[in-house]
Motif scaffolding. Structure first.
Motif, PDB file in Angstrom:
ATOM      1  N   ILE A   1      -2.750   8.055  -5.175  1.00 45.72           N
ATOM      2  CA  ILE A   1      -2.146   9.352  -5.449  1.00 45.72           C
ATOM      3  C   ILE A   1      -2.959  10.400  -4.698  1.00 45.72           C
ATOM      4  O   ILE A   1      -4.165  10.555  -4.944  1.00 45.72           O
ATOM      5  CB  ILE A   1      -2.123   9.667  -6.951  1.00 45.72           C
ATOM      6  CG1 ILE A   1      -1.334   8.585  -7.704  1.00 45.72           C
ATOM      7  CG2 ILE A   1      -1.510  11.050  -7.204  1.00 45.72           C
ATOM      8  CD1 ILE A   1      -1.340   8.754  -9.217  1.00 45.72           C
ATOM      9  N   ALA A   2      -2.315  11.071  -3.761  1.00 47.90           N
ATOM     10  CA  ALA A   2      -2.967  12.114  -2.970  1.00 47.90           C
ATOM     11  C   ALA A   2      -2.496  13.463  -3.478  1.00 47.90           C
ATOM     12  O   ALA A   2      -1.298  13.769  -3.449  1.00 47.90           O
ATOM     13  CB  ALA A   2      -2.625  11.945  -1.495  1.00 47.90           C
ATOM     14  N   CYS A   3      -3.424  14.275  -3.933  1.00 49.23           N
ATOM     15  CA  CYS A   3      -3.047  15.580  -4.474  1.00 49.23           C
ATOM     16  C   CYS A   3      -4.262  16.491  -4.494  1.00 49.23           C
ATOM     17  O   CYS A   3      -5.406  16.014  -4.541  1.00 49.23           O
ATOM     18  CB  CYS A   3      -2.476  15.443  -5.890  1.00 49.23           C
ATOM     19  SG  CYS A   3      -3.653  14.797  -7.093  1.00 49.23           S
ATOM     20  N   PRO A   4      -4.058  17.801  -4.492  1.00 50.42           N
ATOM     21  CA  PRO A   4      -5.170  18.718  -4.731  1.00 50.42           C
ATOM     22  C   PRO A   4      -5.738  18.482  -6.126  1.00 50.42           C
ATOM     23  O   PRO A   4      -5.027  18.001  -7.021  1.00 50.42           O
ATOM     24  CB  PRO A   4      -4.518  20.099  -4.607  1.00 50.42           C
ATOM     25  CG  PRO A   4      -3.268  19.876  -3.809  1.00 50.42           C
ATOM     26  CD  PRO A   4      -2.797  18.506  -4.204  1.00 50.42           C
ATOM     27  N   PRO A   5      -6.987  18.825  -6.344  1.00 46.42           N
ATOM     28  CA  PRO A   5      -7.606  18.545  -7.657  1.00 46.42           C
ATOM     29  C   PRO A   5      -6.883  19.184  -8.825  1.00 46.42           C
ATOM     30  O   PRO A   5      -6.876  18.636  -9.941  1.00 46.42           O
ATOM     31  CB  PRO A   5      -9.032  19.096  -7.501  1.00 46.42           C
ATOM     32  CG  PRO A   5      -9.015  19.933  -6.264  1.00 46.42           C
ATOM     33  CD  PRO A   5      -7.944  19.401  -5.402  1.00 46.42           C
ATOM     34  N   GLU A   6      -6.234  20.331  -8.604  1.00 47.77           N
ATOM     35  CA  GLU A   6      -5.525  21.008  -9.702  1.00 47.77           C
ATOM     36  C   GLU A   6      -4.230  20.305 -10.087  1.00 47.77           C
ATOM     37  O   GLU A   6      -3.623  20.657 -11.100  1.00 47.77           O
ATOM     38  CB  GLU A   6      -5.193  22.453  -9.305  1.00 47.77           C
ATOM     39  CG  GLU A   6      -6.390  23.335  -9.041  1.00 47.77           C
ATOM     40  CD  GLU A   6      -6.857  23.277  -7.583  1.00 47.77           C
ATOM     41  OE1 GLU A   6      -7.664  24.139  -7.191  1.00 47.77           O
ATOM     42  OE2 GLU A   6      -6.409  22.370  -6.832  1.00 47.77           O
ATOM     43  N   TYR A   7      -3.816  19.307  -9.301  1.00 48.83           N
ATOM     44  CA  TYR A   7      -2.504  18.692  -9.508  1.00 48.83           C
ATOM     45  C   TYR A   7      -2.582  17.207  -9.897  1.00 48.83           C
ATOM     46  O   TYR A   7      -1.605  16.485  -9.752  1.00 48.83           O
ATOM     47  CB  TYR A   7      -1.637  18.889  -8.258  1.00 48.83           C
ATOM     48  CG  TYR A   7      -1.253  20.339  -8.075  1.00 48.83           C
ATOM     49  CD1 TYR A   7      -0.112  20.862  -8.663  1.00 48.83           C
ATOM     50  CD2 TYR A   7      -2.065  21.207  -7.348  1.00 48.83           C
ATOM     51  CE1 TYR A   7       0.224  22.192  -8.525  1.00 48.83           C
ATOM     52  CE2 TYR A   7      -1.744  22.547  -7.202  1.00 48.83           C
ATOM     53  CZ  TYR A   7      -0.600  23.038  -7.798  1.00 48.83           C
ATOM     54  OH  TYR A   7      -0.270  24.366  -7.667  1.00 48.83           O
ATOM     55  N   GLU A   8      -3.711  16.801 -10.417  1.00 49.01           N
ATOM     56  CA  GLU A   8      -3.802  15.426 -10.915  1.00 49.01           C
ATOM     57  C   GLU A   8      -2.866  15.252 -12.110  1.00 49.01           C
ATOM     58  O   GLU A   8      -2.651  16.172 -12.894  1.00 49.01           O
ATOM     59  CB  GLU A   8      -5.239  15.088 -11.300  1.00 49.01           C
ATOM     60  CG  GLU A   8      -6.170  14.991 -10.107  1.00 49.01           C
ATOM     61  CD  GLU A   8      -7.539  14.437 -10.478  1.00 49.01           C
ATOM     62  OE1 GLU A   8      -7.696  13.947 -11.622  1.00 49.01           O
ATOM     63  OE2 GLU A   8      -8.448  14.501  -9.629  1.00 49.01           O
TER      64      GLU A   8
ATOM     65  N   ARG B   1       0.854  -1.191   0.000  1.00 50.41           N
ATOM     66  CA  ARG B   1       0.000   0.000   0.000  1.00 50.41           C
ATOM     67  C   ARG B   1       0.897   1.251   0.000  1.00 50.41           C
ATOM     68  O   ARG B   1       1.435   1.632   1.040  1.00 50.41           O
ATOM     69  CB  ARG B   1      -0.938  -0.009   1.211  1.00 50.41           C
ATOM     70  CG  ARG B   1      -1.865  -1.220   1.231  1.00 50.41           C
ATOM     71  CD  ARG B   1      -2.873  -1.160   2.362  1.00 50.41           C
ATOM     72  NE  ARG B   1      -2.247  -1.067   3.682  1.00 50.41           N
ATOM     73  CZ  ARG B   1      -1.757  -2.094   4.358  1.00 50.41           C
ATOM     74  NH1 ARG B   1      -1.814  -3.323   3.837  1.00 50.41           N
ATOM     75  NH2 ARG B   1      -1.222  -1.921   5.556  1.00 50.41           N
ATOM     76  N   VAL B   2       1.063   1.845  -1.165  1.00 49.15           N
ATOM     77  CA  VAL B   2       1.956   2.997  -1.314  1.00 49.15           C
ATOM     78  C   VAL B   2       1.146   4.230  -1.690  1.00 49.15           C
ATOM     79  O   VAL B   2       0.172   4.155  -2.443  1.00 49.15           O
ATOM     80  CB  VAL B   2       3.058   2.729  -2.371  1.00 49.15           C
ATOM     81  CG1 VAL B   2       3.897   1.527  -1.975  1.00 49.15           C
ATOM     82  CG2 VAL B   2       2.464   2.533  -3.749  1.00 49.15           C
ATOM     83  N   VAL B   3       1.558   5.355  -1.139  1.00 48.96           N
ATOM     84  CA  VAL B   3       0.890   6.629  -1.415  1.00 48.96           C
ATOM     85  C   VAL B   3       1.902   7.594  -2.015  1.00 48.96           C
ATOM     86  O   VAL B   3       2.954   7.857  -1.422  1.00 48.96           O
ATOM     87  CB  VAL B   3       0.293   7.241  -0.131  1.00 48.96           C
ATOM     88  CG1 VAL B   3      -0.302   8.620  -0.430  1.00 48.96           C
ATOM     89  CG2 VAL B   3      -0.768   6.326   0.453  1.00 48.96           C
ATOM     90  N   LEU B   4       1.594   8.091  -3.187  1.00 47.40           N
ATOM     91  CA  LEU B   4       2.353   9.178  -3.796  1.00 47.40           C
ATOM     92  C   LEU B   4       1.655  10.459  -3.372  1.00 47.40           C
ATOM     93  O   LEU B   4       0.532  10.747  -3.831  1.00 47.40           O
ATOM     94  CB  LEU B   4       2.371   9.031  -5.321  1.00 47.40           C
ATOM     95  CG  LEU B   4       2.987  10.189  -6.115  1.00 47.40           C
ATOM     96  CD1 LEU B   4       4.450  10.405  -5.755  1.00 47.40           C
ATOM     97  CD2 LEU B   4       2.826   9.946  -7.617  1.00 47.40           C
ATOM     98  N   CYS B   5       2.281  11.202  -2.481  1.00 37.86           N
ATOM     99  CA  CYS B   5       1.632  12.353  -1.852  1.00 37.86           C
ATOM    100  C   CYS B   5       2.227  13.666  -2.348  1.00 37.86           C
ATOM    101  O   CYS B   5       3.414  13.943  -2.121  1.00 37.86           O
ATOM    102  CB  CYS B   5       1.764  12.242  -0.328  1.00 37.86           C
ATOM    103  SG  CYS B   5       0.827  13.504   0.566  1.00 37.86           S
ATOM    104  N   TRP B   6       1.410  14.462  -3.023  1.00 30.71           N
ATOM    105  CA  TRP B   6       1.833  15.801  -3.430  1.00 30.71           C
ATOM    106  C   TRP B   6       2.171  16.607  -2.192  1.00 30.71           C
ATOM    107  O   TRP B   6       1.536  16.453  -1.134  1.00 30.71           O
ATOM    108  CB  TRP B   6       0.712  16.477  -4.213  1.00 30.71           C
ATOM    109  CG  TRP B   6       1.063  17.813  -4.799  1.00 30.71           C
ATOM    110  CD1 TRP B   6       1.597  18.052  -6.026  1.00 30.71           C
ATOM    111  CD2 TRP B   6       0.886  19.110  -4.196  1.00 30.71           C
ATOM    112  NE1 TRP B   6       1.769  19.404  -6.235  1.00 30.71           N
ATOM    113  CE2 TRP B   6       1.337  20.073  -5.116  1.00 30.71           C
ATOM    114  CE3 TRP B   6       0.386  19.538  -2.961  1.00 30.71           C
ATOM    115  CZ2 TRP B   6       1.305  21.443  -4.842  1.00 30.71           C
ATOM    116  CZ3 TRP B   6       0.357  20.899  -2.685  1.00 30.71           C
ATOM    117  CH2 TRP B   6       0.818  21.834  -3.610  1.00 30.71           C
ATOM    118  N   ALA B   7       3.170  17.473  -2.297  1.00 34.12           N
ATOM    119  CA  ALA B   7       3.550  18.336  -1.187  1.00 34.12           C
ATOM    120  C   ALA B   7       3.768  19.756  -1.701  1.00 34.12           C
ATOM    121  O   ALA B   7       4.134  19.959  -2.865  1.00 34.12           O
ATOM    122  CB  ALA B   7       4.813  17.817  -0.505  1.00 34.12           C
TER     123      ALA B   7
END
Length: 346
Positions: free
Chosen positions: A218-225, A185-191
């Motif tokens: 993939i965790a990111c704000p909607p503008e950064y998909e 279970r891996v998460v690519l998290c925008w920062a």
């Protein structure tokens, strides 16, 4: 570490002569062979398969880990690295087709790639995006131009869209940490980051995670998909490997129960080339930082980042310096992956 050729692991010849532009050009089995050899090299040492051969490394943009690890990899394999800073120690290079070259670029990649091919066994290219036109740069024009005109293998040392060497080191690190990589279970998290950064690392990590059957969030704000066309391919790789892909805009929900948090900032394709407009959007997400509170939501998860990283902007000191941080191991594994890859391609 070098050992006698008699006892050195022998790379398979299936990849000989091929370029390494993106992991998507290779099967999971082929990529696993590279990782197997990298782990053998790391633990058992190796011979000098590049003895008497040279590799050109072209840097259009700055580097620390890539430059040093590639030079050392070539040297430890018995070869010689020829390092060129494009536009500084060499002529500035043009890549566009049919252009009237009356500007500041003195030589075309058409000639440069073919001439270098007569001198060296392979060419490494590092070229960041100009962050002006997403539609142009999504096709990696500089890297693809070298691949088109070179007659020796091209190795992508980070392009506008992909960083496959980093992705291979990432998977090697996860494999060393867990043993098996499937369904991890891996998460690519925008920062948050004060500047828009290229998408090469997140694109490559998301792609290789799917290729190796990890359950990716993939965790990111909607503008950064990420690019929808790439995401379609990532989902298809995940389906073939019995894995899942999801995109969430709530970073806390995304990180809950995760085994790996991979933090990385990247720019928005919606505002590509329009930094002043994106700045206003980006500033709304300054709280997107990997801190202890976020890591407590994980299943005693590990922290990963490709480096360089801005402390207390992307990740807090406490997380980066903790025993669950894998960033130094990731960086070391660049050396071993690159040695294995060079041995197999050449």
């Amino acid at each position: 570490m070098a050992i006698s050729t008699k006892h050195a692991p022998t790379p398979r010849a299936t990849l000989k002569g091929r370029s390494f532009l993106t992991t998507e050009d290779f099967t999971r089995e082929e990529l696993s062979e590279v990782l197997d050899l990298a782990i053998q090299y790391k633990t058992l040492g190796h011979g000098r398969p590049l003895q008497g051969r040279s590799v050109a490394l072209l840097f259009f943009d700055p580097s620390l880990r890539t430059r040093v690890s590639m030079e050392i990899a070539i040297q430890q394999l018995g070869g010689q690295a020829v390092v060129l800073d494009v536009g500084k120690g060499t002529w500035a290079l043009e890549y566009r087709e049919g252009v009237i070259m009356d500007g500041d670029r003195s030589e075309h990649i058409k000639e440069a790639a073919r001439v270098l091919s007569r001198y060296v066994a392979a060419i490494g290219v590092r070229s960041f995006p100009a962050l002006r036109s997403f539609e142009e740069e999504r096709h990696d024009p500089v890297l693809r131009s070298f691949a088109r005109y070179s007659t020796v293998p091209i190795i992508n040392m980070e392009s506008a869209m992909f960083h496959p060497l980093q992705a291979m080191a990432d998977v090697m690190t996860i494999r060393e940490t867990f043993g098996l990589v499937d369904q991890r279970r891996v998460v690519l998290c925008w920062a948050y980051h004060p500047k828009p950064l290229p998408m090469a690392v997140p694109n490559s990590f998301a792609l290789i995670a799917a290729q190796f059957g990890m359950d990716l969030t993939i965790a990111c704000p909607p503008e950064y998909e990420l690019d929808p066309e790439l995401m379609e391919r990532i989902r298809e790789h995940a389906r073939r490997n019995g894995a899942s892909v999801r995109v969430l805009h709530d970073r806390r929900e995304a990180c809950r129960g995760a085994e790996v948090i991979y933090a990385k900032s990247w720019g928005s394709r919606h505002y590509y080339g329009r930094w002043e407009e994106e700045r206003k959007v980006r500033e709304r997400y300054r709280e997107w930082i990997v801190d202890e509170a976020l890591m407590r939501l994980t299943a005693q998860g590990y922290f990963m980042h490709c480096l360089p990283v801005r402390r207390n902007v992307v990740v807090t000191d406490a997380v980066l310096d903790s025993e669950r941080s894998l960033v130094i191991q990731q960086a070391e594994n660049r050396l071993h992956v690159q040695k294995a890859l060079l041995s197999m391609l050449l």
